[in-house]
Design a protein around this motif. Sequence first.
Motif, PDB file in Angstrom:
ATOM      1  N   ARG A  35     -20.224  29.788 -26.660  1.00  0.00           N
ATOM      2  CA  ARG A  35     -21.616  29.789 -27.137  1.00  0.00           C
ATOM      3  C   ARG A  35     -22.606  29.259 -26.090  1.00  0.00           C
ATOM      4  NH1 ARG A  35     -22.727  30.780 -32.396  1.00  0.00           N
ATOM      5  NH2 ARG A  35     -20.988  30.841 -33.893  1.00  0.00           N
ATOM      6  N   ASP A  36     -22.087  28.686 -25.018  1.00  0.00           N
ATOM      7  CA  ASP A  36     -22.977  28.209 -23.963  1.00  0.00           C
ATOM      8  C   ASP A  36     -23.706  29.394 -23.327  1.00  0.00           C
ATOM      9  OD1 ASP A  36     -22.044  25.699 -24.489  1.00  0.00           O
ATOM     10  OD2 ASP A  36     -20.758  25.561 -22.720  1.00  0.00           O
ATOM     11  N   THR A  37     -24.864  29.124 -22.800  1.00  0.00           N
ATOM     12  CA  THR A  37     -25.651  30.199 -22.182  1.00  0.00           C
ATOM     13  C   THR A  37     -25.833  29.993 -20.684  1.00  0.00           C
ATOM     14  OG1 THR A  37     -27.705  29.033 -22.735  1.00  0.00           O
ATOM     15  CG2 THR A  37     -26.907  30.706 -24.304  1.00  0.00           C
ATOM     16  N   GLU A  38     -25.330  28.871 -20.167  1.00  0.00           N
ATOM     17  CA  GLU A  38     -25.463  28.588 -18.744  1.00  0.00           C
ATOM     18  C   GLU A  38     -24.119  28.180 -18.160  1.00  0.00           C
ATOM     19  OE1 GLU A  38     -28.422  25.653 -18.126  1.00  0.00           O
ATOM     20  OE2 GLU A  38     -30.062  26.867 -18.916  1.00  0.00           O
ATOM     21  N   PRO A  67     -22.502  34.737 -26.002  1.00  0.00           N
ATOM     22  CA  PRO A  67     -23.629  34.350 -25.152  1.00  0.00           C
ATOM     23  C   PRO A  67     -23.252  34.081 -23.705  1.00  0.00           C
ATOM     24  CG  PRO A  67     -23.813  33.286 -27.293  1.00  0.00           C
ATOM     25  CD  PRO A  67     -22.486  33.987 -27.282  1.00  0.00           C
ATOM     26  N   ARG A  70     -23.122  36.952 -20.788  1.00  0.00           N
ATOM     27  CA  ARG A  70     -24.284  37.428 -20.024  1.00  0.00           C
ATOM     28  C   ARG A  70     -24.328  36.744 -18.665  1.00  0.00           C
ATOM     29  NH1 ARG A  70     -26.614  37.301 -25.270  1.00  0.00           N
ATOM     30  NH2 ARG A  70     -27.413  35.177 -24.962  1.00  0.00           N
ATOM     31  N   GLU A  71     -24.005  35.456 -18.669  1.00  0.00           N
ATOM     32  CA  GLU A  71     -23.998  34.706 -17.420  1.00  0.00           C
ATOM     33  C   GLU A  71     -22.792  35.091 -16.560  1.00  0.00           C
ATOM     34  OE1 GLU A  71     -25.572  31.901 -14.669  1.00  0.00           O
ATOM     35  OE2 GLU A  71     -26.392  33.035 -16.353  1.00  0.00           O
TER      36      GLU A  71
END
Length: 229
Positions: A35-38, A67, A70-71
């Motif tokens: 769930r992290d985005t970075e 999520p 994407r990174e």
Amino acid sequence: MKAAVIVFPGSNCDRDVAVALEASMGAKPLMVWHRDTELPQVDLIAVPGGFSYGDYLRCGAMAAHSPIMREVKARAEAGVRVLGICNGFQVLTEAGLLPGVLMRNSGLKFICRDVHLRVEDSETDFCRQYQCGEVVRFPIAHAEGNFFADDETFRAIEGNGQVAFRYCTPDGGFDPAANPNGSLGNVAGIYNEKRNVLGLMPHPERLAEDLLGGSDGKRMFDSLVEALS
């Protein structure tokens, strides 16, 4: 070298990969929740095996839209090394980072055993400690490892030399009995065109120390440390 291991709900090899990486790196990798985005700055991203999201819908299909992916995709496009093992390979194909798909095994059964693989390309950061044509032994544990691509895509994969490993006999030959899941061209693992992304169904982390019965897999992690440190 700095590494990160992505953790999905249902992952069951994330810790195994972390242990193998730490043994080669001398430092613990970061464990990054889906769930992290970075992502912090790392040299390698590992997408581990397991049953992300319980393999609902289709293996790797839901995880590919987490999520954090994407990174992962952005880092891969920027040249960061990405290693996808088993379910991780499925995730990378579903995310469009690798061509082809992984379908149900031709025998329609889950298979868990050691297999022999022929190294097809050793001139990459993932396999520099192997020799081209060398036969190694890794375990497999999957029900959806049957690699398939349409004719045009497969011709491109072969033409670009993107096949990393093929299932083989102990002496390096190709025999239907040596192909455990019916994969097209005996494919066990492939690179992307830039060679910074590798996906493979067999588990190098499960045969990365002699106490596990062999250490053929350790050289993959040692290769990455040698290349990226």
